[in-house]
Design a protein around this motif. Structure first.
Motif, PDB file in Angstrom:
ATOM      1  N   GLU A 243      33.171 -13.597 -13.561  1.00 38.83           N
ATOM      2  CA  GLU A 243      32.721 -14.939 -13.914  1.00 38.83           C
ATOM      3  C   GLU A 243      32.688 -15.042 -15.432  1.00 38.83           C
ATOM      4  O   GLU A 243      32.572 -14.028 -16.125  1.00 38.83           O
ATOM      5  CB  GLU A 243      31.341 -15.222 -13.332  1.00 38.83           C
ATOM      6  CG  GLU A 243      30.258 -14.246 -13.763  1.00 38.83           C
ATOM      7  CD  GLU A 243      28.947 -14.519 -13.068  1.00 38.83           C
ATOM      8  OE1 GLU A 243      27.935 -13.979 -13.526  1.00 38.83           O
ATOM      9  OE2 GLU A 243      28.937 -15.290 -12.097  1.00 38.83           O
ATOM     10  N   PRO A 244      32.796 -16.263 -15.950  1.00 39.79           N
ATOM     11  CA  PRO A 244      32.813 -16.420 -17.408  1.00 39.79           C
ATOM     12  C   PRO A 244      31.460 -16.082 -18.029  1.00 39.79           C
ATOM     13  O   PRO A 244      30.407 -16.347 -17.443  1.00 39.79           O
ATOM     14  CB  PRO A 244      33.165 -17.903 -17.600  1.00 39.79           C
ATOM     15  CG  PRO A 244      32.737 -18.559 -16.335  1.00 39.79           C
ATOM     16  CD  PRO A 244      32.967 -17.569 -15.250  1.00 39.79           C
ATOM     17  N   PHE A 245      31.511 -15.519 -19.205  1.00 42.32           N
ATOM     18  CA  PHE A 245      30.284 -15.204 -19.927  1.00 42.32           C
ATOM     19  C   PHE A 245      29.694 -16.459 -20.561  1.00 42.32           C
ATOM     20  O   PHE A 245      28.480 -16.642 -20.600  1.00 42.32           O
ATOM     21  CB  PHE A 245      30.584 -14.150 -20.993  1.00 42.32           C
ATOM     22  CG  PHE A 245      29.388 -13.791 -21.829  1.00 42.32           C
ATOM     23  CD1 PHE A 245      28.355 -13.027 -21.303  1.00 42.32           C
ATOM     24  CD2 PHE A 245      29.285 -14.233 -23.131  1.00 42.32           C
ATOM     25  CE1 PHE A 245      27.249 -12.709 -22.060  1.00 42.32           C
ATOM     26  CE2 PHE A 245      28.179 -13.912 -23.903  1.00 42.32           C
ATOM     27  CZ  PHE A 245      27.162 -13.151 -23.376  1.00 42.32           C
ATOM     28  N   LYS A 246      30.580 -17.333 -21.071  1.00 41.89           N
ATOM     29  CA  LYS A 246      30.159 -18.606 -21.624  1.00 41.89           C
ATOM     30  C   LYS A 246      31.109 -19.680 -21.117  1.00 41.89           C
ATOM     31  O   LYS A 246      32.286 -19.408 -20.906  1.00 41.89           O
ATOM     32  CB  LYS A 246      30.203 -18.561 -23.163  1.00 41.89           C
ATOM     33  CG  LYS A 246      29.103 -17.744 -23.799  1.00 41.89           C
ATOM     34  CD  LYS A 246      29.186 -17.829 -25.322  1.00 41.89           C
ATOM     35  CE  LYS A 246      28.059 -17.037 -25.972  1.00 41.89           C
ATOM     36  NZ  LYS A 246      28.110 -17.126 -27.446  1.00 41.89           N
ATOM     37  N   PRO A 247      30.612 -20.913 -20.929  1.00 40.76           N
ATOM     38  CA  PRO A 247      29.214 -21.361 -21.044  1.00 40.76           C
ATOM     39  C   PRO A 247      28.361 -20.946 -19.851  1.00 40.76           C
ATOM     40  O   PRO A 247      28.893 -20.633 -18.782  1.00 40.76           O
ATOM     41  CB  PRO A 247      29.347 -22.886 -21.094  1.00 40.76           C
ATOM     42  CG  PRO A 247      30.577 -23.166 -20.289  1.00 40.76           C
ATOM     43  CD  PRO A 247      31.511 -22.045 -20.573  1.00 40.76           C
TER      44      PRO A 247
ATOM     45  N   LEU B 118      22.341 -22.637 -16.420  1.00 43.74           N
ATOM     46  CA  LEU B 118      21.417 -23.199 -17.397  1.00 43.74           C
ATOM     47  C   LEU B 118      21.769 -24.641 -17.735  1.00 43.74           C
ATOM     48  O   LEU B 118      20.887 -25.508 -17.816  1.00 43.74           O
ATOM     49  CB  LEU B 118      21.432 -22.332 -18.662  1.00 43.74           C
ATOM     50  CG  LEU B 118      20.522 -22.811 -19.809  1.00 43.74           C
ATOM     51  CD1 LEU B 118      19.073 -22.840 -19.362  1.00 43.74           C
ATOM     52  CD2 LEU B 118      20.714 -21.937 -21.029  1.00 43.74           C
ATOM     53  N   ILE B 119      23.063 -24.887 -17.908  1.00 48.09           N
ATOM     54  CA  ILE B 119      23.487 -26.251 -18.240  1.00 48.09           C
ATOM     55  C   ILE B 119      23.185 -27.218 -17.096  1.00 48.09           C
ATOM     56  O   ILE B 119      22.689 -28.330 -17.307  1.00 48.09           O
ATOM     57  CB  ILE B 119      24.990 -26.256 -18.574  1.00 48.09           C
ATOM     58  CG1 ILE B 119      25.231 -25.484 -19.878  1.00 48.09           C
ATOM     59  CG2 ILE B 119      25.517 -27.676 -18.694  1.00 48.09           C
ATOM     60  CD1 ILE B 119      26.694 -25.374 -20.251  1.00 48.09           C
ATOM     61  N   MET B 120      23.464 -26.815 -15.859  1.00 45.35           N
ATOM     62  CA  MET B 120      23.182 -27.663 -14.706  1.00 45.35           C
ATOM     63  C   MET B 120      21.686 -27.933 -14.566  1.00 45.35           C
ATOM     64  O   MET B 120      21.268 -29.041 -14.230  1.00 45.35           O
ATOM     65  CB  MET B 120      23.732 -27.019 -13.430  1.00 45.35           C
ATOM     66  CG  MET B 120      25.249 -26.899 -13.404  1.00 45.35           C
ATOM     67  SD  MET B 120      26.078 -28.503 -13.557  1.00 45.35           S
ATOM     68  CE  MET B 120      25.545 -29.269 -12.029  1.00 45.35           C
ATOM     69  N   THR B 121      20.876 -26.924 -14.816  1.00 49.96           N
ATOM     70  CA  THR B 121      19.428 -27.115 -14.747  1.00 49.96           C
ATOM     71  C   THR B 121      18.949 -28.113 -15.797  1.00 49.96           C
ATOM     72  O   THR B 121      18.144 -29.012 -15.508  1.00 49.96           O
ATOM     73  CB  THR B 121      18.709 -25.771 -14.938  1.00 49.96           C
ATOM     74  OG1 THR B 121      19.170 -24.845 -13.951  1.00 49.96           O
ATOM     75  CG2 THR B 121      17.208 -25.938 -14.816  1.00 49.96           C
ATOM     76  N   LEU B 122      19.477 -27.967 -17.028  1.00 49.28           N
ATOM     77  CA  LEU B 122      19.089 -28.901 -18.089  1.00 49.28           C
ATOM     78  C   LEU B 122      19.531 -30.322 -17.771  1.00 49.28           C
ATOM     79  O   LEU B 122      18.774 -31.285 -17.975  1.00 49.28           O
ATOM     80  CB  LEU B 122      19.694 -28.439 -19.420  1.00 49.28           C
ATOM     81  CG  LEU B 122      19.147 -27.135 -20.000  1.00 49.28           C
ATOM     82  CD1 LEU B 122      19.895 -26.762 -21.277  1.00 49.28           C
ATOM     83  CD2 LEU B 122      17.653 -27.254 -20.285  1.00 49.28           C
ATOM     84  N   PHE B 123      20.759 -30.477 -17.243  1.00 51.06           N
ATOM     85  CA  PHE B 123      21.239 -31.810 -16.888  1.00 51.06           C
ATOM     86  C   PHE B 123      20.417 -32.408 -15.746  1.00 51.06           C
ATOM     87  O   PHE B 123      20.157 -33.614 -15.710  1.00 51.06           O
ATOM     88  CB  PHE B 123      22.715 -31.749 -16.504  1.00 51.06           C
ATOM     89  CG  PHE B 123      23.647 -31.950 -17.660  1.00 51.06           C
ATOM     90  CD1 PHE B 123      23.815 -33.208 -18.225  1.00 51.06           C
ATOM     91  CD2 PHE B 123      24.338 -30.894 -18.200  1.00 51.06           C
ATOM     92  CE1 PHE B 123      24.669 -33.398 -19.294  1.00 51.06           C
ATOM     93  CE2 PHE B 123      25.185 -31.070 -19.273  1.00 51.06           C
ATOM     94  CZ  PHE B 123      25.357 -32.331 -19.829  1.00 51.06           C
TER      95      PHE B 123
END
Length: 247
Positions: free
Chosen positions: A38-42, A46-51
């Protein structure tokens, strides 16, 4: 022998010179690089939780703002609490009201949401007028173009088709509404009766499909509202209450 010694010395000089210009890499292999699963970034979780939290906060804020600035009432309980009056029913809004035309409630296929809501309103009115000598009521609104004429024509037609003798009066002397909705062009109207140019029976017309009795109106100039305050209007209401089940 001297040439041989000279050639050996020259050879060693070249090797020493090349060794001085060659950079030794201080590195070694620790582990072989493996293909990542799986990709290390992004960081997607975390991004889905923030959105998600951002969208929830924005949605709640917009809902509160819309509720704060909303006009009208969102529930029957809110209407009764605010105005202090009893509500007899709610009717859905009909798009393209001017082109809809008054529905034929005698048609057994007519089973729309509006007609069912209208039947509940009719049942509430019949319960209210049950045993009451005063069987006339007035339909009005605070603003124009809110569907008073369409409601009156639909409700009166439904009541007439249920077997009651109903008289519908169009008391808006500034425009012609009921006659157009019912599809009748009447020459004698409420204006003629109130001005003394016609008798009560001459201005009463009957819709063939619903057997609804109605008195239409037409646009008139001047202060026509004073005609509604004349004695003739009181005589008309008394006559209607004496000869009809509902007015």
């Amino acid at each position: 022998a001297n040439r041989h010694i000279y050639e050996n010395f020259l050879e060693r000089l070249k090797q020493t010179d090349e060794a001085l210009n060659f950079e030794q890499m201080n590195a070694k292999i620790i582990a072989r690089a493996q293909l990542p699963l799986e990709p290390f970034k992004p960081n997607k979780p975390l991004i889905m939780t923030l959105f998600a939290f951002s969208g929830m906060f924005t949605g709640i804020t917009l809902a509160l703002l819309l509720e704060y600035f909303a006009r009208g009432f969102s529930s029957p309980q809110a209407l009764e609490d605010k105005l202090g009056v009893e509500m007899i029913g709610m009717l859905p809004e009909i798009p393209n009201l001017k082109r809809a035309g008054t529905p034929n409630f005698a048609d057994p296929k007519h089973n729309s949401v509006y007609s069912e809501a209208l039947r509940r309103v009719m049942a509430s009115l019949q319960h209210t007028f049950n045993g009451n000598a005063q069987r006339s009521f007035l339909v009005l609104s605070s603003l124009p173009q809110e569907g008073k004429g369409w409601l009156c024509a639909s409700l009166a037609s439904l009541m007439a088709q249920s077997g009651k003798k109903v008289l519908l009066l169009d008391c808006d002397l500034h425009k012609k509404t009921i006659g157009d909705l019912l599809g009748y062009s009447t020459e004698l109207t409420l204006n003629d009766y109130l001005s003394g140019e016609a008798d009560i029976k001459d201005v009463i017309h009957v819709a063939e499909d619903s057997k609804l009795h109605f008195i239409g109106s037409r646009p008139s100039e001047g202060n026509v509202q004073t005609l509604l305050e004349t004695e003739a209007m009181g005589v008309l209401i008394d006559y209607a209450n004496a000869h009809y089940d509902l007015v």
